[in-house]
Design a protein around this motif. Structure first.
Motif, short mmCIF file in Angstrom:
data_model
loop_
_atom_site.label_atom_id
_atom_site.label_comp_id
_atom_site.label_asym_id
_atom_site.label_seq_id
_atom_site.Cartn_x
_atom_site.Cartn_y
_atom_site.Cartn_z
N ASN A 202 0.81 -1.22 0.00
CA ASN A 202 0.00 0.00 0.00
C ASN A 202 0.84 1.27 0.00
O ASN A 202 0.31 2.37 -0.04
CB ASN A 202 -0.95 0.00 1.20
N GLY A 203 2.15 1.13 0.06
CA GLY A 203 3.03 2.30 0.03
C GLY A 203 2.97 3.14 1.28
O GLY A 203 3.18 4.35 1.23
N CYS A 204 2.72 2.50 2.42
CA CYS A 204 2.66 3.24 3.67
C CYS A 204 4.01 3.14 4.39
O CYS A 204 4.32 2.14 5.04
CB CYS A 204 1.55 2.72 4.58
N SER A 205 4.80 4.18 4.25
CA SER A 205 6.14 4.17 4.85
C SER A 205 6.07 4.16 6.37
O SER A 205 6.89 3.52 7.03
CB SER A 205 6.96 5.36 4.35
N TYR A 206 5.08 4.85 6.94
CA TYR A 206 4.95 4.90 8.39
C TYR A 206 4.69 3.49 8.95
O TYR A 206 5.38 3.04 9.87
CB TYR A 206 3.84 5.86 8.82
N GLY B 87 -3.02 10.46 5.34
CA GLY B 87 -2.52 11.51 6.23
C GLY B 87 -1.06 11.85 6.02
O GLY B 87 -0.52 12.72 6.71
N ARG B 88 -0.42 11.16 5.08
CA ARG B 88 1.02 11.33 4.81
C ARG B 88 1.84 11.25 6.10
O ARG B 88 2.70 12.09 6.36
CB ARG B 88 1.29 12.63 4.07
N MET B 89 1.55 10.23 6.88
CA MET B 89 2.30 10.02 8.11
C MET B 89 3.73 9.63 7.74
O MET B 89 3.94 8.79 6.87
CB MET B 89 1.61 8.95 8.96
N GLU B 90 4.68 10.24 8.41
CA GLU B 90 6.09 10.03 8.09
C GLU B 90 6.75 9.03 9.01
O GLU B 90 6.52 9.04 10.22
CB GLU B 90 6.83 11.37 8.17
N PRO B 91 7.62 8.20 8.43
CA PRO B 91 8.35 7.25 9.27
C PRO B 91 9.42 7.95 10.08
O PRO B 91 9.75 9.11 9.83
CB PRO B 91 9.00 6.31 8.23
N GLY B 92 9.95 7.22 11.05
CA GLY B 92 11.07 7.74 11.82
C GLY B 92 10.71 8.27 13.19
O GLY B 92 11.59 8.70 13.93
N HIS B 93 9.43 8.21 13.56
CA HIS B 93 9.00 8.76 14.86
C HIS B 93 8.58 7.66 15.84
O HIS B 93 8.44 7.90 17.01
CB HIS B 93 7.84 9.73 14.67
N TYR B 94 8.36 6.45 15.33
CA TYR B 94 7.83 5.36 16.15
C TYR B 94 8.94 4.70 16.95
O TYR B 94 10.02 4.45 16.43
CB TYR B 94 7.14 4.33 15.25
N LYS B 95 8.65 4.39 18.18
CA LYS B 95 9.57 3.65 19.05
C LYS B 95 8.82 2.43 19.59
O LYS B 95 7.78 2.57 20.22
CB LYS B 95 10.03 4.51 20.24
N PRO B 96 9.35 1.22 19.34
CA PRO B 96 8.69 0.02 19.87
C PRO B 96 8.67 0.02 21.39
O PRO B 96 9.61 0.51 22.01
CB PRO B 96 9.52 -1.14 19.33
#
Length: 153
Positions: free
Chosen positions: A48-52, A143-152
């Motif tokens: 789906n091309g969802c980078s987030y 929503g064009r949510m961007e990767p790089g902000h998530y922390k497991p």
């Protein structure tokens, strides 16, 4: 593609809907091995091309101790079958068929393979998980949510 367009945040503007999605997410993977669940989430997110979502679930899978190579090979899993179990291959094929439902409408051979590997309850749970991640990727992409902000956790 404009990067200046401000996108609405569903969590802020329709919180009841967003909370319902979170509740659905909590039950969609009940009983599914967390590593398998994250493989499925990553593959649907890639398609789906969802980078987030791709970033989030890759990090979650790594956090569970998965091998980076299996994550890296996921887009070409059919050519790298030796890295994936029979169960994972059946789940990935079903994930692709459901995610790309307008292409072949979940072919019988894909469904039958998954049904031969998973019991009826597990298959239903797997389908619920696939539908749920596809819903989330639409939130992320729209929503064009961007990767790089998530922390497991």
């Amino acid at each position: 593609m404009s990067t200046t367009t401000r996108r609405v945040k569903l969590a802020n503007l329709v919180p009841d809907f967003y909370q319902a999605m979170i509740a659905l997410d909590r039950v969609s993977d009940a009983g599914i091995d967390p590593k398998l669940a994250n493989l499925i989430r990553i593959r649907a997110s890639q398609l789906n091309g969802c980078s987030y979502c791709t970033d989030m679930h890759s990090l979650d899978l790594l956090h569970l101790g998965a091998d980076q190579q299996r994550i890296s090979l996921l887009p070409v899993w059919r050519e790298a079958r030796k890295f994936y179990t029979e169960e994972e291959q059946a789940a990935l094929a079903l994930t692709e068929a459901i995610t790309l439902i307008s292409v072949d409408h979940v072919p019988d051979e894909v469904y039958d393979l998954a049904a031969s590997v998973f019991g009826e309850k597990d298959l239903a749970q797997l389908i619920a998980l696939i539908i749920t991640i596809n819903m989330w990727t639409r939130v992320g992409v729209t929503g064009r949510m961007e990767p790089g902000h998530y922390k497991p956790s």
